[in-house]
Design an enzyme around this catalytic site. Structure first.
Site, mmCIF file in Angstrom:
data_model
loop_
_atom_site.group_PDB
_atom_site.id
_atom_site.type_symbol
_atom_site.label_atom_id
_atom_site.label_comp_id
_atom_site.label_asym_id
_atom_site.label_seq_id
_atom_site.Cartn_x
_atom_site.Cartn_y
_atom_site.Cartn_z
ATOM 1 N NE ARG A 136 81.184 -70.680 10.525
ATOM 2 C CZ ARG A 136 81.225 -69.403 10.950
ATOM 3 N NH1 ARG A 136 81.682 -68.418 10.189
ATOM 4 N NH2 ARG A 136 80.798 -69.113 12.151
ATOM 5 C CE1 TYR A 166 82.744 -58.598 11.520
ATOM 6 C CE2 TYR A 166 80.561 -57.623 11.494
ATOM 7 C CZ TYR A 166 81.433 -58.586 11.944
ATOM 8 O OH TYR A 166 80.994 -59.537 12.827
ATOM 9 C CD GLU A 226 84.772 -64.328 14.981
ATOM 10 O OE1 GLU A 226 84.856 -63.724 16.066
ATOM 11 O OE2 GLU A 226 83.688 -64.587 14.424
ATOM 12 C CG ASP A 227 84.527 -66.918 11.153
ATOM 13 O OD1 ASP A 227 83.631 -66.867 12.024
ATOM 14 O OD2 ASP A 227 84.544 -66.173 10.170
ATOM 15 C CG ASN A 270 77.227 -62.608 8.163
ATOM 16 O OD1 ASN A 270 76.332 -61.858 7.847
ATOM 17 N ND2 ASN A 270 77.570 -62.821 9.426
ATOM 18 C CE LYS A 281 83.889 -61.446 13.649
ATOM 19 N NZ LYS A 281 82.489 -61.449 14.066
ATOM 20 C CG ASP A 319 82.171 -63.142 17.746
ATOM 21 O OD1 ASP A 319 81.348 -62.643 18.527
ATOM 22 O OD2 ASP A 319 82.430 -62.668 16.624
ATOM 23 C CG ASP A 320 81.816 -67.720 14.814
ATOM 24 O OD1 ASP A 320 81.405 -66.790 14.116
ATOM 25 O OD2 ASP A 320 83.026 -68.020 14.901
HETATM 26 N N1 LIG Z 1 75.026 -62.783 12.034
HETATM 27 C C1 LIG Z 1 76.001 -63.161 12.816
HETATM 28 O O1 LIG Z 1 76.419 -62.448 13.737
HETATM 29 C C2 LIG Z 1 76.627 -64.488 12.606
HETATM 30 C C3 LIG Z 1 76.371 -65.208 11.496
HETATM 31 N N2 LIG Z 1 76.950 -66.436 11.325
HETATM 32 C C4 LIG Z 1 76.684 -67.112 10.063
HETATM 33 O O2 LIG Z 1 75.963 -68.293 10.294
HETATM 34 C C5 LIG Z 1 76.296 -69.244 9.303
HETATM 35 C C6 LIG Z 1 76.536 -70.583 9.975
HETATM 36 O O3 LIG Z 1 77.625 -70.478 10.843
HETATM 37 P P1 LIG Z 1 77.926 -71.680 11.879
HETATM 38 O O4 LIG Z 1 76.751 -71.977 12.686
HETATM 39 O O5 LIG Z 1 79.164 -71.323 12.562
HETATM 40 O O6 LIG Z 1 78.212 -72.862 10.852
HETATM 41 P P2 LIG Z 1 78.171 -74.407 11.127
HETATM 42 O O7 LIG Z 1 78.925 -75.026 10.020
HETATM 43 O O8 LIG Z 1 78.562 -74.696 12.524
HETATM 44 O O9 LIG Z 1 76.619 -74.788 10.982
HETATM 45 C C7 LIG Z 1 75.918 -74.759 9.781
HETATM 46 C C8 LIG Z 1 74.645 -75.532 9.969
HETATM 47 O O10 LIG Z 1 73.833 -75.330 8.823
HETATM 48 C C9 LIG Z 1 73.410 -76.596 8.342
HETATM 49 N N3 LIG Z 1 73.189 -76.552 6.906
HETATM 50 C C10 LIG Z 1 74.112 -76.466 5.924
HETATM 51 N N4 LIG Z 1 73.508 -76.466 4.725
HETATM 52 C C11 LIG Z 1 72.176 -76.571 4.961
HETATM 53 C C12 LIG Z 1 71.026 -76.628 4.132
HETATM 54 N N5 LIG Z 1 71.134 -76.551 2.809
HETATM 55 N N6 LIG Z 1 69.827 -76.739 4.723
HETATM 56 C C13 LIG Z 1 69.733 -76.813 6.058
HETATM 57 N N7 LIG Z 1 70.780 -76.738 6.904
HETATM 58 C C14 LIG Z 1 71.980 -76.626 6.351
HETATM 59 C C15 LIG Z 1 74.505 -77.560 8.722
HETATM 60 O O11 LIG Z 1 73.966 -78.857 8.709
HETATM 61 P P3 LIG Z 1 74.816 -80.182 8.984
HETATM 62 O O12 LIG Z 1 75.124 -80.124 10.441
HETATM 63 O O13 LIG Z 1 73.884 -81.272 8.626
HETATM 64 O O14 LIG Z 1 76.033 -80.091 8.126
HETATM 65 C C16 LIG Z 1 74.834 -77.036 10.117
HETATM 66 O O15 LIG Z 1 73.954 -77.541 11.054
HETATM 67 C C17 LIG Z 1 77.493 -68.688 8.537
HETATM 68 O O16 LIG Z 1 77.043 -68.164 7.310
HETATM 69 C C18 LIG Z 1 77.961 -67.542 9.384
HETATM 70 O O17 LIG Z 1 78.474 -66.477 8.621
HETATM 71 C C19 LIG Z 1 77.757 -67.008 12.254
HETATM 72 C C20 LIG Z 1 78.062 -66.322 13.383
HETATM 73 C C21 LIG Z 1 77.552 -64.980 13.620
HETATM 74 C C1 LIG Z 2 79.624 -62.509 11.988
HETATM 75 C C2 LIG Z 2 80.377 -63.720 12.178
HETATM 76 O O1 LIG Z 2 81.060 -63.878 13.169
HETATM 77 C C3 LIG Z 2 80.304 -64.758 11.183
HETATM 78 O O2 LIG Z 2 79.547 -64.641 10.230
HETATM 79 O O3 LIG Z 2 81.035 -65.738 11.347
HETATM 80 MG MG LIG Z 3 82.448 -65.446 12.955
#
Ligand SMILES: NC(=O)C1=CN([C@@H]2O[C@H](COP(=O)(O)OP(=O)(O)OC[C@H]3O[C@@H](n4cnc5c(N)ncnc54)[C@H](OP(=O)(O)O)[C@@H]3O)[C@@H](O)[C@H]2O)C=CC1
Ligand SMILES: CC(=O)C(=O)O
Ligand SMILES: [Mg+2]
Length: 587
Positions: free
Chosen positions: A188, A135, A278-279, A443, A206, A301-302
């Site tokens: 993503r 993972y 997912e993603d 991540n 997963k 999941d996200d």
């Molecule tokens: N720990 C866990 O269990 C999980 C972790 N994650 C992690 O979270 C991260 C985001 O995932 P997700 O929400 O799906 O992604 P999205 O693409 O949906 O969202 C990313 C967000 O971050 C913003 N962003 C990008 N660059 C910057 C910056 N330099 N400064 C400020 N904001 C910024 C984007 O802004 P804008 O809208 O303006 O483009 C957007 O709002 C990934 O790295 C993923 O691995 C996700 C799911 C689970």
């Molecule tokens: C953990 C997870 O689902 C992610 O980083 O997208």
């Molecule tokens: Mg994910």
């Protein structure tokens, strides 16, 4: 059980055998539920070299003398007979010799394709050591290099070429009784962006956690990658890229392909198969979830799993940082799937606790995106999922200014961009709070908003910290600090098991809240003493059974469970449903 020398044969038409209340195949396949009964029942018995090449039944050197006689294995194996424990010991020794994490990943994938039970036994017994391999973070690197390390398909690739034929494609998958599908379109992948068809590593990873952590049978799990092209120029130029070499299809053609997939899934596997998105990129993820949540058993999941795990961590953290949930002020860096999903579930929980309208509770939560703080004056240009978070405030451009202006007690990183929690930002959090709660969720490790060492040293050891990818314990001024892992892997395996075992037909937000509370309850005083807000992964099967039980209980309460009558003890029932990787006796 009869066996033939020539590989395999279909025997015993119509015969069924039962194990532990479920239905078993001739090798003791674990706990298929009543619904999965397929008649007429055909038992295929492999023998000889075919048996050794069948990962579901191969035991390698653990075949006993009498099994070697019964299944024409004499001479195909060296004389030694190993126990499963000795095989594990040897494998862990071998794995620890590899210095490069990707080599460990490849060795584990080889094992999964060679001897499935041994793979899961190893993963379950060494979960804390091996989780970072199968993972995050290593799975991220595996996806980036998936084309070069690809050996054998581990899931279904459904591309635009299969348009109009998706039902046939599903029928090509050798397993028929599927309970959980994890599907990505690779746009993503973690915080690594568009990896196209190479995103397959994520559904595969997963689903291996669904089995190891949640006990869903491996044969009931189906990884799927929908390939509509990629906008990743490096992949398009790479001669070894395994996916469609075209830019991503969008609009109607994309929607039609996804729709065909969702209909084919329901037609082939029935309405109780869980589809975990997912993603996907956020411009598709929210829409797909909304579109299919009233007709299918779907879970993102996200958006949802991450929300549930973070809410659990925050509820648990209240014991360390004090105050009630609604007395805290949250600031998120990142307003996408993870950020807005978490924010909404926290607001929902606050609203349930205080009986105040959710709109009021949202005001305690602030989000920033790549353009700065989300405020009312930006409303017109905001994507729909950001609009509820556009509060009255003057524009703020940087995170540091936002921290100074909002004075959050909790800082959450969900941006996908590494090292964005700078020294100034973290020190300001420490100047505002005796115990700042800092969650760097992105991540893999390279994208984490800050490291554990930074969080502890910049707050003089006062931060309560957890991250999406694991960090080693940190020594700071003579004291050891153990960071927790805030990752949806705590939730989705147990959540999915709860849905499957209750025969749930829809996912409901109250189930996500139930999962959060079930997880938060598993944090012990000993964990709190170490500053942890999540229990260790070493207890994950017990944790998953508790999450599954509470999710199932909620499904029954909401009238969404179809498996009747409701079992009296849901935790015991969840445990009894869990796949065991211990070898079967094939004599
Ligand atoms: N720990 C866990 O269990 C999980 C972790 N994650 C992690 O979270 C991260 C985001 O995932 P997700 O929400 O799906 O992604 P999205 O693409 O949906 O969202 C990313 C967000 O971050 C913003 N962003 C990008 N660059 C910057 C910056 N330099 N400064 C400020 N904001 C910024 C984007 O802004 P804008 O809208 O303006 O483009 C957007 O709002 C990934 O790295 C993923 O691995 C996700 C799911 C689970
Ligand atoms: C953990 C997870 O689902 C992610 O980083 O997208
Ligand atoms: Mg994910």
């Amino acid at each position: 059980m009869a066996s033939t020398r020539n590989g395999s044969s279909a025997l015993d038409m119509g015969k069924k055998s039962t194990v532990g209340g479920g239905v078993a195949d001739v090798y003791g396949e674990d706990h298929a539920t009543e619904d999965q009964l397929v008649t007429p029942w055909t038992v295929t018995v492999a023998s000889g070299s075919t048996l050794l090449r069948d990962p579901r039944h191969n035991k390698g050197l653990a075949f006993s003398e009498s099994e070697r006689d019964a299944h024409y294995l004499r001479g195909l194996l060296p004389p030694a007979c190993f126990t499963q424990e000795l095989q594990e010991k040897k494998l862990m020794h071998n794995l620890r010799q590899y210095e490069v994490p990707l080599q460990r990943y490849m060795a584990l994938m080889d094992l999964q394709e060679r001897n499935e039970r041994l793979f899961y036994k190893l993963l379950i017994d060494n979960v804390e050591e091996l989780l970072p391999v199968v993972y995050t973070p290593t799975v991220g690197e595996a996806c980036q290099k998936y084309g070069s390390i690809f050996r054998r398909p581990q899931g279904l690739f459904i591309s635009l070429k299969e348009k109009g034929k998706i039902l046939e494609v599903l029928k090509n998958w050798p397993e028929k009784n599927i309970q959980v599908i994890v599907v990505t379109d690779g746009e993503r992948i973690l915080g690594l962006g568009d990896l196209g068809a190479q995103g397959m590593g994520i559904p595969v990873g997963k689903l291996s956690l669904y089995t190891a952590l949640g006990g869903v049978r491996p044969s009931a799990c189906l990884p799927v990658t929908i390939d509509v092209g990629t906008n990743n120029e490096n992949l398009l130029k790479n001669e070894f890229y395994i996916g469609l070499k075209q830019r991503r299809t969008t609009g109607q053609e994309y929607a039609d392909l996804l729709d065909e997939f969702m209909h084919a899934v329901k037609k082939n596997y029935g309405e109780k198969v869980l589809v975990q998105f997912e993603d996907f990129a956020n411009h598709n993820a929210f829409h797909l979830l909304a579109k299919y949540s009233s007709s299918h058993l779907v879970f993102n999941d996200d958006i949802q799993g991450t929300a549930s795990v973070v809410l659990a961590g925050v509820i648990a953290a209240l014991k360390l940082v004090g105050r009630t949930l609604s007395e805290h002020t949250f600031l998120f860096l990142g307003a996408g799937e993870a950020g807005t999903g978490i924010a909404e579930l926290i607001a929902l929980e606050m609203s349930k606790q205080t009986k105040a309208p959710i709109e009021e509770m949202r005001k305690k939560i602030w989000l920033a995106d790549s353009k700065g703080l989300i405020v009312k004056s930006r409303m017109e240009s905001l994507q729909h999922f950001k609009k509820p978070w556009a509060h009255e405030h003057e524009p703020v451009k940087t995170l540091l200014e936002a921290v100074k202006a909002i004075k959050p007690t909790v800082l959450v990183g969900s941006s996908g961009v590494g090292r964005t929690f700078t020294k100034d930002v973290v020190e300001t959090m420490a100047s505002l709070n005796e115990k700042p709660l800092i969650l760097a969720l992105s991540n893999p490790t390279s994208q984490s908003e800050c490291t554990a060492e930074e969080a502890y040293s910049w707050t003089e050891g006062r931060a309560v910290f957890a991250s999406g990818s694991p960090f080693e314990p940190v020594e700071y001024e003579g004291k050891t600090y153990t960071p927790g892992q805030a990752n949806n892997a705590y939730i989705f395996p147990g959540f999915g098991l709860g849905l499957v075992m209750s025969g749930a037909i829809r996912v409901h937000d109250d189930m996500l809240l139930a999962a959060s509370h079930a997880l938060a309850k598993q944090v012990t005083d000993k964990n709190f003493e170490k500053g942890l807000i999540y229990p260790p992964f070493s207890n994950i099967r017990k944790i998953s059974a508790n999450i599954a039980a509470d999710v199932a209980a909620k499904a029954y309460e909401l009238g969404l469970a179809s498996r009747l009558p409701q079992p009296a003890d849901l935790v015991k029932y969840a445990e009894s449903c869990m796949y065991s990787p211990i070898y079967r006796d094939y004599r």
